[in-house]
Scaffold this motif. Structure first.
Motif, PDB file in Angstrom:
ATOM      1  N   GLU A 184      49.775 -11.532  28.599  1.00  0.00           N
ATOM      2  CA  GLU A 184      49.148 -11.568  27.285  1.00  0.00           C
ATOM      3  C   GLU A 184      48.407 -12.890  27.123  1.00  0.00           C
ATOM      4  OE1 GLU A 184      49.127  -9.102  25.062  1.00  0.00           O
ATOM      5  OE2 GLU A 184      50.408  -7.824  26.292  1.00  0.00           O
ATOM      6  N   SER A 185      47.151 -12.823  26.751  1.00  0.00           N
ATOM      7  CA  SER A 185      46.350 -14.021  26.507  1.00  0.00           C
ATOM      8  C   SER A 185      46.796 -14.679  25.208  1.00  0.00           C
ATOM      9  CB  SER A 185      44.877 -13.652  26.405  1.00  0.00           C
ATOM     10  OG  SER A 185      44.432 -13.106  27.615  1.00  0.00           O
ATOM     11  N   PRO A 186      46.522 -15.966  25.071  1.00  0.00           N
ATOM     12  CA  PRO A 186      46.846 -16.633  23.807  1.00  0.00           C
ATOM     13  C   PRO A 186      46.136 -15.935  22.642  1.00  0.00           C
ATOM     14  CG  PRO A 186      46.180 -18.234  25.468  1.00  0.00           C
ATOM     15  CD  PRO A 186      45.909 -16.869  26.039  1.00  0.00           C
ATOM     16  N   HIS A 187      46.818 -15.840  21.532  1.00  0.00           N
ATOM     17  CA  HIS A 187      46.233 -15.234  20.334  1.00  0.00           C
ATOM     18  C   HIS A 187      46.900 -15.818  19.102  1.00  0.00           C
ATOM     19  CE1 HIS A 187      49.729 -12.518  19.720  1.00  0.00           C
ATOM     20  NE2 HIS A 187      49.772 -12.492  21.034  1.00  0.00           N
ATOM     21  N   VAL A 188      46.297 -15.603  17.970  1.00  0.00           N
ATOM     22  CA  VAL A 188      46.876 -16.044  16.712  1.00  0.00           C
ATOM     23  C   VAL A 188      48.077 -15.155  16.428  1.00  0.00           C
ATOM     24  CG1 VAL A 188      46.467 -16.243  14.229  1.00  0.00           C
ATOM     25  CG2 VAL A 188      44.653 -16.820  15.848  1.00  0.00           C
ATOM     26  N   ASN A 200      50.328 -18.846  21.056  1.00  0.00           N
ATOM     27  CA  ASN A 200      49.138 -19.637  21.353  1.00  0.00           C
ATOM     28  C   ASN A 200      49.032 -20.060  22.822  1.00  0.00           C
ATOM     29  OD1 ASN A 200      51.192 -21.482  21.377  1.00  0.00           O
ATOM     30  ND2 ASN A 200      50.346 -22.806  19.797  1.00  0.00           N
ATOM     31  N   GLN A 201      49.885 -19.479  23.679  1.00  0.00           N
ATOM     32  CA  GLN A 201      49.823 -19.721  25.118  1.00  0.00           C
ATOM     33  C   GLN A 201      49.917 -18.379  25.845  1.00  0.00           C
ATOM     34  OE1 GLN A 201      52.328 -23.014  26.673  1.00  0.00           O
ATOM     35  NE2 GLN A 201      53.180 -23.022  24.599  1.00  0.00           N
ATOM     36  N   GLU A 202      49.408 -18.335  27.057  1.00  0.00           N
ATOM     37  CA  GLU A 202      49.555 -17.142  27.883  1.00  0.00           C
ATOM     38  C   GLU A 202      51.058 -16.864  28.043  1.00  0.00           C
ATOM     39  OE1 GLU A 202      46.863 -16.144  31.478  1.00  0.00           O
ATOM     40  OE2 GLU A 202      48.595 -17.223  32.289  1.00  0.00           O
ATOM     41  N   HIS A 203      51.444 -15.562  28.008  1.00  0.00           N
ATOM     42  CA  HIS A 203      52.869 -15.238  28.102  1.00  0.00           C
ATOM     43  C   HIS A 203      53.073 -13.849  28.698  1.00  0.00           C
ATOM     44  CE1 HIS A 203      51.381 -14.158  24.070  1.00  0.00           C
ATOM     45  NE2 HIS A 203      52.173 -13.104  24.148  1.00  0.00           N
ATOM     46  N   TRP A 204      54.252 -13.659  29.320  1.00  0.00           N
ATOM     47  CA  TRP A 204      54.634 -12.365  29.880  1.00  0.00           C
ATOM     48  C   TRP A 204      56.129 -12.355  30.154  1.00  0.00           C
ATOM     49  CZ3 TRP A 204      51.969 -15.966  32.764  1.00  0.00           C
ATOM     50  CH2 TRP A 204      52.550 -16.392  33.955  1.00  0.00           C
ATOM     51  N   LEU A 205      56.652 -11.161  30.415  1.00  0.00           N
ATOM     52  CA  LEU A 205      58.065 -10.965  30.712  1.00  0.00           C
ATOM     53  C   LEU A 205      58.215 -10.390  32.116  1.00  0.00           C
ATOM     54  CD1 LEU A 205      59.191  -9.159  27.422  1.00  0.00           C
ATOM     55  CD2 LEU A 205      59.140 -11.613  27.881  1.00  0.00           C
ATOM     56  N   LEU A 261      63.341  -5.066  22.809  1.00  0.00           N
ATOM     57  CA  LEU A 261      62.650  -4.784  21.555  1.00  0.00           C
ATOM     58  C   LEU A 261      61.716  -5.965  21.362  1.00  0.00           C
ATOM     59  CD1 LEU A 261      62.210  -3.245  18.911  1.00  0.00           C
ATOM     60  CD2 LEU A 261      64.071  -4.599  17.936  1.00  0.00           C
ATOM     61  N   TRP A 262      60.405  -5.715  21.315  1.00  0.00           N
ATOM     62  CA  TRP A 262      59.410  -6.793  21.271  1.00  0.00           C
ATOM     63  C   TRP A 262      58.516  -6.558  20.063  1.00  0.00           C
ATOM     64  CZ3 TRP A 262      56.043  -8.101  26.212  1.00  0.00           C
ATOM     65  CH2 TRP A 262      55.404  -9.325  26.026  1.00  0.00           C
ATOM     66  N   ILE A 263      58.366  -7.574  19.242  1.00  0.00           N
ATOM     67  CA  ILE A 263      57.572  -7.464  18.019  1.00  0.00           C
ATOM     68  C   ILE A 263      56.486  -8.519  18.034  1.00  0.00           C
ATOM     69  CG2 ILE A 263      57.614  -7.559  15.496  1.00  0.00           C
ATOM     70  CD1 ILE A 263      60.625  -6.732  15.754  1.00  0.00           C
ATOM     71  N   SER A 264      55.259  -8.072  17.807  1.00  0.00           N
ATOM     72  CA  SER A 264      54.106  -8.954  17.762  1.00  0.00           C
ATOM     73  C   SER A 264      53.549  -8.968  16.344  1.00  0.00           C
ATOM     74  CB  SER A 264      53.032  -8.455  18.746  1.00  0.00           C
ATOM     75  OG  SER A 264      51.910  -9.277  18.719  1.00  0.00           O
ATOM     76  N   SER A 265      53.228 -10.162  15.863  1.00  0.00           N
ATOM     77  CA  SER A 265      52.634 -10.285  14.538  1.00  0.00           C
ATOM     78  C   SER A 265      51.464 -11.260  14.623  1.00  0.00           C
ATOM     79  CB  SER A 265      53.661 -10.794  13.533  1.00  0.00           C
ATOM     80  OG  SER A 265      53.071 -10.980  12.275  1.00  0.00           O
ATOM     81  N   PRO A 266      50.251 -10.835  14.334  1.00  0.00           N
ATOM     82  CA  PRO A 266      49.851  -9.464  14.005  1.00  0.00           C
ATOM     83  C   PRO A 266      49.884  -8.572  15.241  1.00  0.00           C
ATOM     84  CG  PRO A 266      47.909 -10.852  14.209  1.00  0.00           C
ATOM     85  CD  PRO A 266      49.117 -11.757  14.372  1.00  0.00           C
ATOM     86  N   PRO A 267      49.705  -7.265  15.068  1.00  0.00           N
ATOM     87  CA  PRO A 267      49.756  -6.344  16.196  1.00  0.00           C
ATOM     88  C   PRO A 267      48.845  -6.771  17.351  1.00  0.00           C
ATOM     89  CG  PRO A 267      49.696  -5.122  14.159  1.00  0.00           C
ATOM     90  CD  PRO A 267      49.474  -6.575  13.812  1.00  0.00           C
ATOM     91  N   ASN A 268      49.400  -6.705  18.571  1.00  0.00           N
ATOM     92  CA  ASN A 268      48.655  -7.176  19.736  1.00  0.00           C
ATOM     93  C   ASN A 268      48.827  -6.296  20.966  1.00  0.00           C
ATOM     94  OD1 ASN A 268      46.967  -9.309  20.853  1.00  0.00           O
ATOM     95  ND2 ASN A 268      48.740  -9.805  22.113  1.00  0.00           N
TER      96      ASN A 268
END
Length: 178
Positions: free
Chosen positions: A117-121, A155-160, A170-177
């Motif tokens: 996942e790229s950095p995002h707000v 705000n940083q690149e991330h992954w599991l 259970l993974w929750i993104s805010s806002p939806p991503n």
């Protein structure tokens, strides 16, 4: 009824690009574009799949006044497999793109991983239901085990990545991503 214009409106209300909708519906961006411009018509089953990705249904799409869904059951979930990366995503609230947060259940195969996942707000939160994972956040990696939670600004690149037994999160993104 102008199906293409209504689909485009629903897609943009959900904050999705044509490519994001195409990925979720396992279609091509070109097909979505043609449907939105009324250059082609989807089959009923394809339209139902597209609408499910947009948190809607055939009935809601063709009805103007539909009550908001509060409880979601397994038959409402939208599922996407990625055998190449070794993960499966279940969107637990199909219309979450229009909400403040988007919960998914991700199942990682042994040694499987999520997309990078790229950095995002926004913020990310997860709870490990089964197994254990490595969370890579920027240049740091964290071990998260069953029953533990992770939470961070996105705000940083991330992954599991899963361990040798796989994992369910259970993974929750805010806002939806997702």
């Amino acid at each position: 009824m102008d199906i293409g214009t209504k689909l485009k409106s629903l897609r943009t209300q959900n904050g999705l690009t044509q490519q994001e909708l195409a990925d979720r519906a396992e279609l091509t961006k070109g097909f979505i574009s043609q449907v939105e411009r009324n250059l082609t018509s989807p089959s009923i089953s394809t339209l139902a799949d597209i609408l499910q990705c947009l948190g809607s249904s055939l009935q809601e799409f063709f009805t103007d006044d539909t009550p908001e869904q509060i409880v979601f059951r397994e038959e409402d979930y939208f599922l996407k497999d990625d055998p190449e990366l070794g993960h499966q995503i279940e969107w637990l609230v199909p219309n979450a793109q229009k909400n403040q947060m988007e919960p998914i259940r991700m199942t990682l195969a042994p040694r499987g991983r999520s997309c990078i996942e790229s950095p995002h707000v926004g913020e990310e939160m997860g709870y490990v239901l089964e197994g254990n994972i490595l969370l890579t956040l920027g240049k740091k990696t964290y071990r998260v085990q069953k029953g533990e939670t992770f939470y961070f600004p996105a705000n940083q690149e991330h992954w599991l990545e899963a361990g040798k037994w796989g994992a369910t999160i259970l993974w929750i993104s805010s806002p939806p991503n997702f």
